[in-house]
Design a protein around this motif. Structure first.
Motif, PDB file in Angstrom:
ATOM      1  N   PRO A 121       0.660   7.171 -14.380  1.00 56.03           N
ATOM      2  CA  PRO A 121       0.748   8.785 -13.731  1.00 56.03           C
ATOM      3  C   PRO A 121       0.018   8.865 -13.429  1.00 56.03           C
ATOM      4  O   PRO A 121      -0.723  10.340 -11.989  1.00 56.03           O
ATOM      5  N   LYS A 122      -0.768   8.684 -14.708  1.00 60.51           N
ATOM      6  CA  LYS A 122      -2.650   9.795 -15.058  1.00 60.51           C
ATOM      7  C   LYS A 122      -3.588   9.213 -14.101  1.00 60.51           C
ATOM      8  O   LYS A 122      -3.998   9.748 -12.762  1.00 60.51           O
ATOM      9  N   ASP A 123      -3.554   7.597 -13.497  1.00 56.01           N
ATOM     10  CA  ASP A 123      -4.996   6.401 -12.666  1.00 56.01           C
ATOM     11  C   ASP A 123      -3.826   7.084 -11.118  1.00 56.01           C
ATOM     12  O   ASP A 123      -4.833   7.825 -10.720  1.00 56.01           O
ATOM     13  N   GLY A 131      -3.127  19.997   0.285  1.00 52.72           N
ATOM     14  CA  GLY A 131      -3.450  19.020   0.155  1.00 52.72           C
ATOM     15  C   GLY A 131      -2.819  18.476   1.391  1.00 52.72           C
ATOM     16  O   GLY A 131      -1.755  19.111   2.157  1.00 52.72           O
ATOM     17  N   LEU A 132      -3.460  17.327   2.106  1.00 52.57           N
ATOM     18  CA  LEU A 132      -3.303  17.288   3.546  1.00 52.57           C
ATOM     19  C   LEU A 132      -2.196  16.321   3.464  1.00 52.57           C
ATOM     20  O   LEU A 132      -1.889  16.376   4.749  1.00 52.57           O
ATOM     21  N   PHE A 133      -1.989  15.683   2.656  1.00 54.33           N
ATOM     22  CA  PHE A 133      -0.669  14.456   2.956  1.00 54.33           C
ATOM     23  C   PHE A 133       0.999  15.033   1.945  1.00 54.33           C
ATOM     24  O   PHE A 133       0.395  15.387   1.437  1.00 54.33           O
ATOM     25  N   GLN A 134       1.824  14.346   2.305  1.00 52.04           N
ATOM     26  CA  GLN A 134       2.548  14.128   1.898  1.00 52.04           C
ATOM     27  C   GLN A 134       2.660  13.757   0.309  1.00 52.04           C
ATOM     28  O   GLN A 134       3.215  14.199  -0.982  1.00 52.04           O
ATOM     29  N   LEU A 163       0.511  -1.201   0.304  1.00 50.38           N
ATOM     30  CA  LEU A 163      -0.303  -0.020   0.432  1.00 50.38           C
ATOM     31  C   LEU A 163       0.908   1.485  -0.379  1.00 50.38           C
ATOM     32  O   LEU A 163       1.434   1.270   0.752  1.00 50.38           O
ATOM     33  N   PRO A 164       0.837   2.449  -0.404  1.00 48.46           N
ATOM     34  CA  PRO A 164       1.465   3.424  -1.182  1.00 48.46           C
ATOM     35  C   PRO A 164       1.417   4.066   0.369  1.00 48.46           C
ATOM     36  O   PRO A 164       0.291   4.093   0.785  1.00 48.46           O
ATOM     37  N   THR A 172       7.981   7.612  -5.689  1.00 50.09           N
ATOM     38  CA  THR A 172       7.610   6.160  -4.640  1.00 50.09           C
ATOM     39  C   THR A 172       6.228   5.621  -5.797  1.00 50.09           C
ATOM     40  O   THR A 172       5.892   4.868  -5.412  1.00 50.09           O
ATOM     41  N   LEU A 173       5.315   7.069  -5.351  1.00 50.87           N
ATOM     42  CA  LEU A 173       4.480   6.816  -5.939  1.00 50.87           C
ATOM     43  C   LEU A 173       3.880   6.505  -7.201  1.00 50.87           C
ATOM     44  O   LEU A 173       3.259   5.024  -7.435  1.00 50.87           O
ATOM     45  N   ILE A 174       4.400   6.594  -7.999  1.00 49.97           N
ATOM     46  CA  ILE A 174       4.647   6.336  -9.475  1.00 49.97           C
ATOM     47  C   ILE A 174       5.001   5.303  -9.939  1.00 49.97           C
ATOM     48  O   ILE A 174       4.539   3.833 -10.212  1.00 49.97           O
ATOM     49  N   GLN A 175       6.363   4.822  -9.078  1.00 49.69           N
ATOM     50  CA  GLN A 175       6.547   3.290  -8.981  1.00 49.69           C
ATOM     51  C   GLN A 175       5.499   2.054  -8.690  1.00 49.69           C
ATOM     52  O   GLN A 175       5.699   1.040  -9.380  1.00 49.69           O
ATOM     53  N   GLY A 176       4.763   2.426  -7.320  1.00 53.88           N
ATOM     54  CA  GLY A 176       4.029   1.988  -6.936  1.00 53.88           C
ATOM     55  C   GLY A 176       2.721   1.544  -7.515  1.00 53.88           C
ATOM     56  O   GLY A 176       2.567  -0.058  -8.100  1.00 53.88           O
ATOM     57  N   TRP A 177       2.157   2.530  -8.909  1.00 56.44           N
ATOM     58  CA  TRP A 177       1.726   2.598  -8.486  1.00 56.44           C
ATOM     59  C   TRP A 177       1.196   1.735 -10.407  1.00 56.44           C
ATOM     60  O   TRP A 177       0.859   1.026 -10.889  1.00 56.44           O
TER      61      TRP A 177
END
Length: 323
Positions: free
Chosen positions: A181-183, A262-265, A160-161, A169-174
């Protein structure tokens, strides 16, 4: 050259996953075996959201948390046993709520069509129906998933991201899940509904780099507002992710991210890549929005991740335990 080769590998991997995902799913899978399933689930959700709209966010998020661990197989619903701790008791899932609503919908479906509809499909239908109930978009939900028999706590931690993730990290995880990245930026828009406990973001307010400082990517006025709600060690207070409209599914999230609110990093991180920043800017600046259509399309893609179909898995009688 090395960077381009790595990007090509990620793209190829995403294409392979996308081709493998979703096989055996289709809209109207239960048209002959349980034709009333969608209306039963919708009535259950409409009744719940009419009384408890704050459950919309957690129920939508449950589908995401299910699909990113072992695929969309209902494993997030399984209870821990004496021998093993399940996903739902892993730290990233402790904030999930609404399991009893999934059970309520499952029970209603079982009365009409025993042993036919999977818990994984009910989670997917519920995600769509809570979105619609909160004035968001609708989409055709593909069904035909079967339920998994395994749920391991540590797998939630590794798959889970995190809300503390940076954009790389986000882009690679998805991408590992076959999503683009659009998703990523589209489905992050689900933060327009729901709340979060303070520990998911208070490091940004009080100790961002371990020196008692604040996150420079977060608007200073917003920091002051959040400090009034969350003391440094507050573990219980809930804060709206989209202040003022957290019970309405709209595109306001992107305006907040654009304003550095935006609330989160992981929300702020969407501004750190041209691949995601351009979408944030477009949705924040233009009255005519593609967000609702894009959201439905990305939800369909997410719902195909590593699904069990055909004779794989099982159709659970009760969502919290294997048959």
């Amino acid at each position: 050259m090395a960077a381009s080769k790595i990007s090509a590998v990620w793209l190829l991997l995403a294409l392979v996953i996308a081709m493998a995902n979703g096989q055996g799913l289709k809209v109207g899978f239960y048209v002959k075996t349980c034709p009333s399933v969608e209306s039963i689930v919708k009535k259950t959700i409409d009744d719940v959201i009419a009384v408890s709209p704050s459950l919309g966010g957690p129920l939508l998020r449950m589908h995401f948390h299910d699909c990113f661990v072992r695929g969309c197989d209902g494993s997030v619903l399984l209870n821990s046993t004496q021998d093993s701790q399940a996903e739902k008791d892993s730290i990233p899932n402790l904030s999930l709520r609404g399991y009893q609503i999934i059970d309520r919908a499952k029970s209603a479906v079982e009365k009409e069509c025993p042993d036919v509809v999977s818990c994984a499909d009910i989670v997917a239908l519920v995600a769509r129906d809570v979105t619609v109930a909160l004035k968001g978009p609708s989409w055709n939900v593909e069904t035909g998933r079967r339920d998994g028999r395994v749920s391991i706590s540590n797998e939630a931690l590794t798959n889970l991201p995190s809300p503390f993730s940076n954009i790389t990290t986000l882009i690679q995880g998805w991408q590992r899940k076959g999503l683009t990245p659009k998703d990523l930026v589209v489905l992050s828009g689900s933060h327009t509904i729901g709340t979060s406990h303070c520990p998911a973001f208070t490091n940004r307010l009080y100790n961002f780099t371990g020196k008692g400082d604040t996150d420079p990517s977060l608007d200073s006025n917003y920091i002051a507002e959040l400090k009034k709600k969350c003391a440094p060690n507050d573990q219980t207070t809930l804060v709206e992710m989209d202040p003022g409209s957290f019970k309405t599914f709209d595109k306001n999230y992107y305006a907040l991210v654009r304003k550095r609110r935006g609330l989160f990093q992981s929300d702020s991180a969407l501004l750190n890549s041209s691949k995601t920043r351009i979408y944030v800017r477009h949705q924040a600046e233009h009255f005519k929005s593609s967000f609702f259509e894009d959201f439905g399309n990305s939800m369909v893609k997410m719902g195909r991740i590593e699904v069990l179909t055909g004779s794989a898995g099982e159709i659970r009688k009760v969502c919290g335990r294997v048959n």
